[in-house]
Motif scaffolding. Structure first.
Motif, PDB file in Angstrom:
ATOM      1  N   TYR A   1     -29.418  15.921  14.394  1.00 16.48           N
ATOM      2  CA  TYR A   1     -30.278  17.094  14.615  1.00 16.48           C
ATOM      3  C   TYR A   1     -31.182  17.292  13.403  1.00 16.48           C
ATOM      4  O   TYR A   1     -30.720  17.352  12.259  1.00 16.48           O
ATOM      5  CB  TYR A   1     -29.392  18.318  14.831  1.00 16.48           C
ATOM      6  CG  TYR A   1     -30.125  19.636  14.926  1.00 16.48           C
ATOM      7  CD1 TYR A   1     -31.071  19.867  15.919  1.00 16.48           C
ATOM      8  CD2 TYR A   1     -29.837  20.671  14.041  1.00 16.48           C
ATOM      9  CE1 TYR A   1     -31.717  21.089  16.019  1.00 16.48           C
ATOM     10  CE2 TYR A   1     -30.478  21.903  14.138  1.00 16.48           C
ATOM     11  CZ  TYR A   1     -31.419  22.097  15.127  1.00 16.48           C
ATOM     12  OH  TYR A   1     -32.067  23.311  15.225  1.00 16.48           O
ATOM     13  N   GLN A   2     -32.491  17.419  13.659  1.00 13.64           N
ATOM     14  CA  GLN A   2     -33.476  17.542  12.586  1.00 13.64           C
ATOM     15  C   GLN A   2     -34.141  18.911  12.532  1.00 13.64           C
ATOM     16  O   GLN A   2     -35.075  19.118  11.757  1.00 13.64           O
ATOM     17  CB  GLN A   2     -34.557  16.463  12.755  1.00 13.64           C
ATOM     18  CG  GLN A   2     -34.052  15.052  12.592  1.00 13.64           C
ATOM     19  CD  GLN A   2     -33.523  14.792  11.193  1.00 13.64           C
ATOM     20  OE1 GLN A   2     -34.176  15.091  10.206  1.00 13.64           O
ATOM     21  NE2 GLN A   2     -32.319  14.257  11.103  1.00 13.64           N
ATOM     22  N   GLY A   3     -33.696  19.838  13.344  1.00 14.95           N
ATOM     23  CA  GLY A   3     -34.336  21.140  13.442  1.00 14.95           C
ATOM     24  C   GLY A   3     -34.768  21.363  14.877  1.00 14.95           C
ATOM     25  O   GLY A   3     -34.739  20.443  15.704  1.00 14.95           O
ATOM     26  N   PRO A   4     -35.161  22.591  15.224  1.00  8.33           N
ATOM     27  CA  PRO A   4     -35.472  22.929  16.612  1.00  8.33           C
ATOM     28  C   PRO A   4     -36.422  21.938  17.278  1.00  8.33           C
ATOM     29  O   PRO A   4     -37.513  21.675  16.781  1.00  8.33           O
ATOM     30  CB  PRO A   4     -36.099  24.319  16.502  1.00  8.33           C
ATOM     31  CG  PRO A   4     -35.438  24.910  15.290  1.00  8.33           C
ATOM     32  CD  PRO A   4     -35.280  23.758  14.334  1.00  8.33           C
TER      33      PRO A   4
ATOM     34  N   THR B   1     -35.991  18.671  17.733  1.00  9.33           N
ATOM     35  CA  THR B   1     -36.077  17.307  17.206  1.00  9.33           C
ATOM     36  C   THR B   1     -34.703  16.716  16.915  1.00  9.33           C
ATOM     37  O   THR B   1     -33.879  17.330  16.232  1.00  9.33           O
ATOM     38  CB  THR B   1     -36.893  17.276  15.897  1.00  9.33           C
ATOM     39  OG1 THR B   1     -38.161  17.890  16.117  1.00  9.33           O
ATOM     40  CG2 THR B   1     -37.114  15.844  15.433  1.00  9.33           C
TER      41      THR B   1
ATOM     42  N   GLY C   1     -32.675  25.060  19.101  1.00  6.70           N
ATOM     43  CA  GLY C   1     -32.679  26.042  18.032  1.00  6.70           C
ATOM     44  C   GLY C   1     -32.042  27.351  18.422  1.00  6.70           C
ATOM     45  O   GLY C   1     -32.269  28.375  17.775  1.00  6.70           O
TER      46      GLY C   1
ATOM     47  N   LYS D   1     -29.547  21.596   9.992  1.00  6.58           N
ATOM     48  CA  LYS D   1     -30.242  20.323  10.021  1.00  6.58           C
ATOM     49  C   LYS D   1     -29.345  19.249   9.418  1.00  6.58           C
ATOM     50  O   LYS D   1     -28.644  19.484   8.435  1.00  6.58           O
ATOM     51  CB  LYS D   1     -31.551  20.422   9.234  1.00  6.58           C
ATOM     52  CG  LYS D   1     -32.353  19.134   9.185  1.00  6.58           C
ATOM     53  CD  LYS D   1     -33.623  19.316   8.393  1.00  6.58           C
ATOM     54  CE  LYS D   1     -34.402  17.999   8.299  1.00  6.58           C
ATOM     55  NZ  LYS D   1     -35.647  18.141   7.510  1.00  6.58           N
TER      56      LYS D   1
END
Length: 407
Positions: free
Chosen positions: A9-12, A14, A65, A71
């Motif tokens: 998970y890279q942030g909302p 992504t 998110g 993250k």
């Protein structure tokens, strides 16, 4: 040690497939790991080579998110794999065993585990009872959308398939045992589905479709599935369900058209906290809609199974109360109708062996019902995007190309 790639998970909005650490028999520090779990030894664990690892709607909540997931969290709690190494305390699980991994992480030693409540194990998450792989606020156990994953308390948690060759022939069906099939089944059992029942299932995503399949397995006479997505409703119709489009009006009115009465015997919530309204409100988020409508359409003395996810922290909620999981539920209506409510994680181990036998003996085709679709691990970001857009598919990641060979 081989390389290990995983979905991170890279942030909302992504996710990326990245190289991550190969599992060890110790819980290391990292995103989402509870400080009290850092350095925890796992001599009772096994390292698995993931044969199949699914994208779940619960993962999608994080990726949107809608949780407090950090993250860098390695995702994935629906895991089927081959044991390639065991810790020194593992006695019965052997290298080479092909197993299903319950998404609940459970110790097998605490009071709740001994009572069969493996979804709320008391010893694996320092924050609260209950844990899962690759999930926010669940103790920080590393997720299984990866090539390799550590499973603690392996003798207790792993469900070994009795015949490896037979299992590979039915691997897409068996891959559903880690979560959605038992979860859907639990929703129906909790709602009291039995021979001759009329059932309303809110939500035609994979868990809703698994619940509908389970309702028929339990002997339901009529299974009605409600959703806003035409493709998913068509998928429900493909194995005999009645389907209603809740954007066209309230479920009770459409149920009355089908049954001659506006009520069913049993109700199942397979949507959870990102619910939308009905009719003219279908484009707006109303997190209590499903629960309230289920109380409305379930007969007096009936029960509601609620496998749909509800959270205590939702930063993207439409109002301040919902951000902490406080919803405007018509509890008075449920009380007046003497409804029973069953919430929380499905205790997978209560059901997974029974459902495995149903699969192995051709009593059910769960992969077909949920439209299980294998894709390579590297295509996980695309799978998440398509699933988020409402694809009527259950995406199954294939980290080692073993599903392609099996197919």
């Amino acid at each position: 040690m081989p390389d290990n790639k995983a979905v991170v998970y890279q942030g909302p909005g992504t996710v990326e497939v990245q190289g991550v650490a190969y599992p060890e028999f110790e819980l290391k520090d990292g995103p989402g790991v509870n400080p009290a779990n850092v350095g925890r030894k796992v001599p009772h664990g096994a390292i698995l080579k993931a044969v199949a690892t699914n994208i779940c709607g619960s993962d999608q909540h994080m990726v949107r998110g809608r949780t407090t997931a950090p993250k860098g969290l390695t995702l994935g709690h629906e895991i089927t794999g081959e044991v390639i190494e065991t810790g020194p305390d593992v006695e019965f699980v052997k290298v080479g065993d092909l197993c299903s991994v319950p998404f609940n992480i459970a110790c097998g030693r605490c009071r709740n585990c001994k009572e069969g409540k493996t979804g709320v194990c008391e010893n694996v998450n320092p924050d609260r009872a209950g844990s899962a792989y690759g999930y926010v606020d669940m103790g920080g156990w590393v997720g299984g959308q990866a090539q390799y994953v550590l499973v603690p308390y392996a003798d207790w948690n792993l469900l070994k398939f009795p015949d490896k060759d037979q299992a590979m022939e039915k691997i897409l069906d068996l891959a559903m045992l880690s979560d959605i099939f038992p979860t859907g089944y639990h929703g129906c059992v909790s709602a009291g589905v039995t021979t001759g029942s009329t059932v309303y299932i809110a939500g035609a995503g994979p868990v809703g479709l698994a619940a509908a399949t389970s309702a028929y397995l339990l002997g339901a006479a009529v299974v009605i599935v409600g959703d806003l997505n035409k493709e998913r409703l068509d998928q429900a119709r493909s194995f005999g369900c009645e389907a209603i489009d809740v954007s066209q009006g309230e479920p009770k009115d459409q149920i009355e058209q089908l049954l001659g009465a506006p009520e069913v015997d049993c109700g199942v919530d397979a949507v959870g906290f990102e619910a939308r309204g009905h009719g003219a409100e279908a484009e707006k988020e109303h997190p209590a809609t499903v629960l309230n409508s289920l109380m409305e359409v379930t007969r007096a003395g009936g029960a509601l199974g609620i496998p749909g996810l509800y959270v205590t922290g939702d930063p993207g909620a439409a109002d301040e109360a919902a951000k902490v999981g406080s919803l405007s539920i018509r509890l008075g209506l449920g009380w007046a109708k003497s409804h029973a409510f069953v919430t929380g994680q499905c205790p997978v181990m209560r059901y997974n062996r029974k459902l495995m036998m149903a699969i192995l003996h051709d009593r059910v085709q769960i992969a077909k019902a949920v439209n299980a679709t294998p894709i390579p691990l590297d295509q996980a970001p695309q799978g998440y995007q398509e699933f988020d857009k409402g694809a009527a598919r259950k995406y199954v990641l294939d980290p080692h190309g073993m599903l392609a060979k099996a197919g």
